[in-house]
Every structure is written in C-alpha cells, then in structure tokens.
Write a protein that holds these residues in place. Structure first.
Motif, mmCIF file in Angstrom:
data_model
loop_
_atom_site.group_PDB
_atom_site.id
_atom_site.type_symbol
_atom_site.label_atom_id
_atom_site.label_comp_id
_atom_site.label_asym_id
_atom_site.label_seq_id
_atom_site.Cartn_x
_atom_site.Cartn_y
_atom_site.Cartn_z
ATOM 1 N N CYS A 141 0.850 -1.212 0.000
ATOM 2 C CA CYS A 141 0.000 0.000 0.000
ATOM 3 C C CYS A 141 0.876 1.249 0.000
ATOM 4 C CB CYS A 141 -0.911 0.026 1.231
ATOM 5 S SG CYS A 141 -2.216 -1.210 1.193
ATOM 6 N N ALA A 142 1.933 1.231 0.815
ATOM 7 C CA ALA A 142 2.806 2.414 0.911
ATOM 8 C C ALA A 142 3.437 2.719 -0.451
ATOM 9 C CB ALA A 142 3.878 2.183 1.974
ATOM 10 N N ALA B 225 -10.504 -11.250 -7.993
ATOM 11 C CA ALA B 225 -10.095 -10.021 -8.695
ATOM 12 C C ALA B 225 -8.753 -9.502 -8.142
ATOM 13 C CB ALA B 225 -11.182 -8.957 -8.560
ATOM 14 N N TRP B 226 -8.611 -9.477 -6.817
ATOM 15 C CA TRP B 226 -7.338 -9.006 -6.230
ATOM 16 C C TRP B 226 -6.190 -9.939 -6.618
ATOM 17 C CZ3 TRP B 226 -10.348 -8.710 -1.044
ATOM 18 C CH2 TRP B 226 -11.007 -7.477 -0.946
ATOM 19 N N SER B 227 -6.474 -11.248 -6.621
ATOM 20 C CA SER B 227 -5.424 -12.235 -6.947
ATOM 21 C C SER B 227 -4.961 -12.059 -8.389
ATOM 22 C CB SER B 227 -5.959 -13.658 -6.783
ATOM 23 O OG SER B 227 -6.382 -13.878 -5.468
ATOM 24 N N ALA C 212 -5.076 -9.317 -10.241
ATOM 25 C CA ALA C 212 -4.273 -8.087 -10.367
ATOM 26 C C ALA C 212 -2.867 -8.310 -9.805
ATOM 27 C CB ALA C 212 -4.968 -6.936 -9.632
ATOM 28 N N THR C 213 -2.802 -9.027 -8.683
ATOM 29 C CA THR C 213 -1.487 -9.264 -8.058
ATOM 30 C C THR C 213 -0.637 -10.178 -8.933
ATOM 31 O OG1 THR C 213 -2.538 -9.038 -5.904
ATOM 32 C CG2 THR C 213 -0.339 -10.027 -5.933
ATOM 33 N N TYR C 214 -1.282 -11.190 -9.525
ATOM 34 C CA TYR C 214 -0.549 -12.108 -10.417
ATOM 35 C C TYR C 214 0.188 -11.286 -11.483
ATOM 36 C CZ TYR C 214 0.335 -16.190 -13.381
ATOM 37 O OH TYR C 214 0.943 -17.177 -14.113
ATOM 38 N N HIS C 215 -0.543 -10.370 -12.114
ATOM 39 C CA HIS C 215 0.063 -9.613 -13.216
ATOM 40 C C HIS C 215 1.178 -8.700 -12.719
ATOM 41 C CE1 HIS C 215 -2.324 -11.299 -16.338
ATOM 42 N NE2 HIS C 215 -3.405 -11.159 -15.582
ATOM 43 N N GLU C 216 0.988 -8.102 -11.557
ATOM 44 C CA GLU C 216 2.025 -7.213 -11.034
ATOM 45 C C GLU C 216 3.274 -8.017 -10.633
ATOM 46 O OE1 GLU C 216 2.510 -4.303 -11.375
ATOM 47 O OE2 GLU C 216 3.784 -3.508 -9.784
ATOM 48 N N LEU C 217 3.058 -9.159 -9.978
ATOM 49 C CA LEU C 217 4.222 -9.966 -9.581
ATOM 50 C C LEU C 217 4.938 -10.511 -10.824
ATOM 51 C CD1 LEU C 217 2.834 -11.863 -6.439
ATOM 52 C CD2 LEU C 217 4.495 -9.982 -6.466
ATOM 53 N N ALA C 218 4.168 -10.885 -11.856
ATOM 54 C CA ALA C 218 4.801 -11.369 -13.095
ATOM 55 C C ALA C 218 5.662 -10.259 -13.698
ATOM 56 C CB ALA C 218 3.737 -11.828 -14.084
ATOM 57 N N TRP D 286 -1.063 -6.695 -4.243
ATOM 58 C CA TRP D 286 -1.099 -5.554 -5.161
ATOM 59 C C TRP D 286 -2.517 -5.191 -5.553
ATOM 60 C CZ3 TRP D 286 2.688 -2.402 -5.019
ATOM 61 C CH2 TRP D 286 3.983 -2.869 -4.804
ATOM 62 N N GLY D 287 -3.377 -6.210 -5.685
ATOM 63 C CA GLY D 287 -4.784 -5.910 -5.990
ATOM 64 C C GLY D 287 -5.391 -5.064 -4.880
#
Ligand SMILES: Cc1cc2nc3c(=O)[nH]c(=O)nc-3n(C[C@H](O)[C@H](O)[C@H](O)COP(=O)(O)OP(=O)(O)OC[C@H]3O[C@@H](n4cnc5c(N)ncnc54)[C@H](O)[C@@H]3O)c2cc1C
Length: 307
Positions: free
Chosen positions: A16-17, A60-62, A64-70, A295-296
């Motif tokens: 978040c930060a 939905a959060w998962s 979004a996080t998948y794409h950011e971590l990838a 990240w989501g």
C-alpha cells in the motif's frame, strides 16, 4: 495529495505504501514489527488464493497481483520468480473457484497413486527475505519512511489526515475487530536439492516451494491457535508428507523453521471509515493469501485514498 500514515509493515502495508507514494502522496509507515519480523516473512510465498474471502473480490485481487508480480519477476532484485508447479488431489476435483485469475490452467491426465487429479500452472513465487527489503527500498526511493512503534490505537487528528490500517492480526486491537482470528502455520526450510517446480496438496496442507538457495516445506493450518512455539513433531510430519509428494526431498538437510499466524476473517476488510478528523482505510484479514492479494488490494486502497 494527502499525508498518509500506514500502520503495518507486512506485505500488505508495504505494498500500500509503495502504491500511495507512486501516486504522489506523502507516506510514513509505522509498525511494531519490522518487515522481516512479521507474519509476512513466514509466508511460503507462493501465489495461491487460500483461506481468504469473499471469492469474487479475492479472485479479482489475486488476478491483479498475479500480473504485477509477473511484471516484477522481470527485475531480478525483487526476489520474484515465475515457476511452473502442480496442485494434486486425492479425488476428482472441479476447476478451482479462482481459475480465472491465472492465464492458463492445465489438467494433468495421469498422476501416481494416491493422487487421482491434478492441474498445473505457472505462478509467482516470492522470496520474502529478498522481497520485503526490496519493498522497503522502494519506499525509501520514493521518499517514504518506516518507523518502529507499537500503537495502542490508530493515529487520529493532526498529521494523520489519512490512515491505512494494515495491521494484520493487530487489527483485533487497533480496529476492535473480534472477528479476526489466527490460523497457525509452520514451515521447515531445507537445502535446495535441484528443484525448480512447486508442488501443493491442499490436504495437510502440504506444499513444497523452491527458492534460489533453499526450499520452503509446509505446512499446517491450526484454527484459533495463538502459540508460535515450534512443534518438532509437526516438523517431522510435514517433512514426511512432503517427501511423499516430492521424493527428492527425502534426504534434504533441514536449515531452519518458522511459525506464523495467518490473520483470518470471514472476509478481508477493505473499506473506508470516515472518522471525525481522519479517513481510515482498513485493509486486513488476508488469511493465507496476503502475498497473493497484496497488489490488488494496494490498488484499491490507493483508489479509496484518492477518491
Ligand atoms: C506458514 C505460512 C505460510 C504462508 N504462505 C503463504 C503463501 O504461500 N502465499 C500467500 O499469499 N500467503 C501466505 N501466507 C499468508 C501471509 O503470510 C499473510 O496473509 C500475510 O503475511 C498478511 O500480511 P499483513 O501485512 O496483513 O500482516 P503482517 O505480515 O502480520 O503485518 C502486520 C503488521 O502490522 C503491525 N502491527 C500490528 N499491530 C500493531 C500495533 N499495535 N502497532 C503497530 N504496528 C502493529 C505488525 O507489527 C506488522 O508490521 C502464509 C502464512 C503463514 C503463517
């Protein structure tokens, strides 16, 4: 742009930060435990939606996080690596409820007994001893701060225009939320024996998550258990279950252990609360999926702060 205090330096508070700083806010993180002392440091940390609700928001959060971590896996310094792996089942099992969160899920047609069903997919694996310090360095680069401080209430009044409550289990006290409870998890670290795929059997649960120089072997899930003392008998059971799943682990040397308390709740709390002088965005209760949702959730928190 707002002046934001983030309470909590686990994976949720740090993500978040970073997002809030990227959007131009001034951000100070306050935490009783520094990142490597948190529950987040005990995470395996395989991308996998586990013990987090409700299914629709978690998917939905998962995703979004998948794409950011990838994306972050493209930066070797982040500690994120994309790895193929297999989830096995002892009975015929429909596709998982979160299947739309991954780009591709492949059914494995033949599995050795006692497994009768399996699917494989590529997932981010996050080396938390590398990733948490990397997030802290992102915060510093972007002009944020991190201070150790134990609070007995969420900050209020001048200097705390917006507060992000990312205190994990600590929100039981800080948000007066009795619906949060621990699900204790224990993991064993063993030497790398040349594994590059992860393995997961939800019964147990049993998981094997390879990292660059060791392998995280889990696990356990004891509901309502607050005791963080290591249980050596449980270590032996975990290693025996894991060796059944991945025979290469049979003679792997044990390097260490960790116990953590998953902050579990009937549903993740991510919502805005307007107090007299402060806007509080609560973001806690991620259960066994804080890394998977990070990240989501951070994007949604940033949206609430901006809104
Ligand atoms: C064994 C194990 C394996 C796991 N494996 C995975 C996995 O493979 N994938 C996955 O996605 N997730 C996994 N998890 C779950 C994941 O670790 C959690 O969901 C995640 O760590 C929650 O992060 P958080 O930032 O909300 O909380 P935490 O990491 O607990 O951080 C909370 C922060 O709030 C601070 N705080 C609390 N109270 C106060 C207070 N009063 N004053 C100031 N600061 C306070 C704490 O000091 C800390 O800094 C696993 C968990 C365990 C235990």
């Amino acid at each position: 742009m707002a002046r934001v205090i983030v309470v909590g330096a686990g994976v949720v508070g740090l993500s978040c930060a970073v997002r809030l700083l990227e959007r131009g806010h001034r951000v100070d993180v306050i935490a009783r435990d520094l990142p490597l002392e948190t529950t987040s440091a005990a995470a395996a940390a395989l991308w996998y939606p586990y013990r987090a609700y409700p299914f629709e928001r978690v998917t939905a959060w998962s995703k979004a996080t998948y794409h950011e971590l990838a994306r972050l896996a493209g930066d070797a310094a982040s500690g994120v690596v994309m790895r193929q792996g297999t989830e096995v089942h002892r009975s015929r099992t429909p596709d998982p409820w979160w299947s739309s969160a991954v780009p591709a899920l492949t059914r494995v047609s033949t599995m050795p007994a006692p497994y009768v069903d399996a699917w494989s997919f590529e997932a981010p694996v996050v080396e938390m001893p590398v990733y948490l310090p990397w997030l802290v360095s992102r915060i510093a680069e972007l002009g944020g701060t991190l201070t150790r401080m134990a609070l007995n209430a969420l900050p209020d009044g001048p200097g705390a225009e917006v507060v992000v409550d990312a205190a994990g289990l600590g929100a039981r006290l800080l948000a007066g939320d009795g619906s949060l409870s621990p699900v204790r998890g224990q993991v064993v670290y063993v030497d790398q024996v040349g594994l590059d795929r992860w393995w997961l059997d939800e019964s147990g649960p049993t998981y094997v998550v390879p990292r660059s120089s060791d392998i995280v072997v889990g696990g356990s899930a004891d509901e309502g258990e607050w005791d963080r003392t290591r249980d050596p008998d449980l270590d032996r059971q975990i290693l025996a279950r894991a060796a059944e799943l991945v025979p290469e682990l049979r003679h792997a040397r044990v390097r260490g252990h960790k116990v953590g308390l998953r902050p579990t709740r009937p549903s993740v709390r991510l919502e805005l609360e307007q107090r007299r002088k402060t806007r509080v965005v609560h973001c806690y209760g991620h259960g066994g999926a804080g890394v998977t949702l990070s990240w989501g959730c951070a994007d949604e928190v940033a949206g609430l702060v901006d809104g």
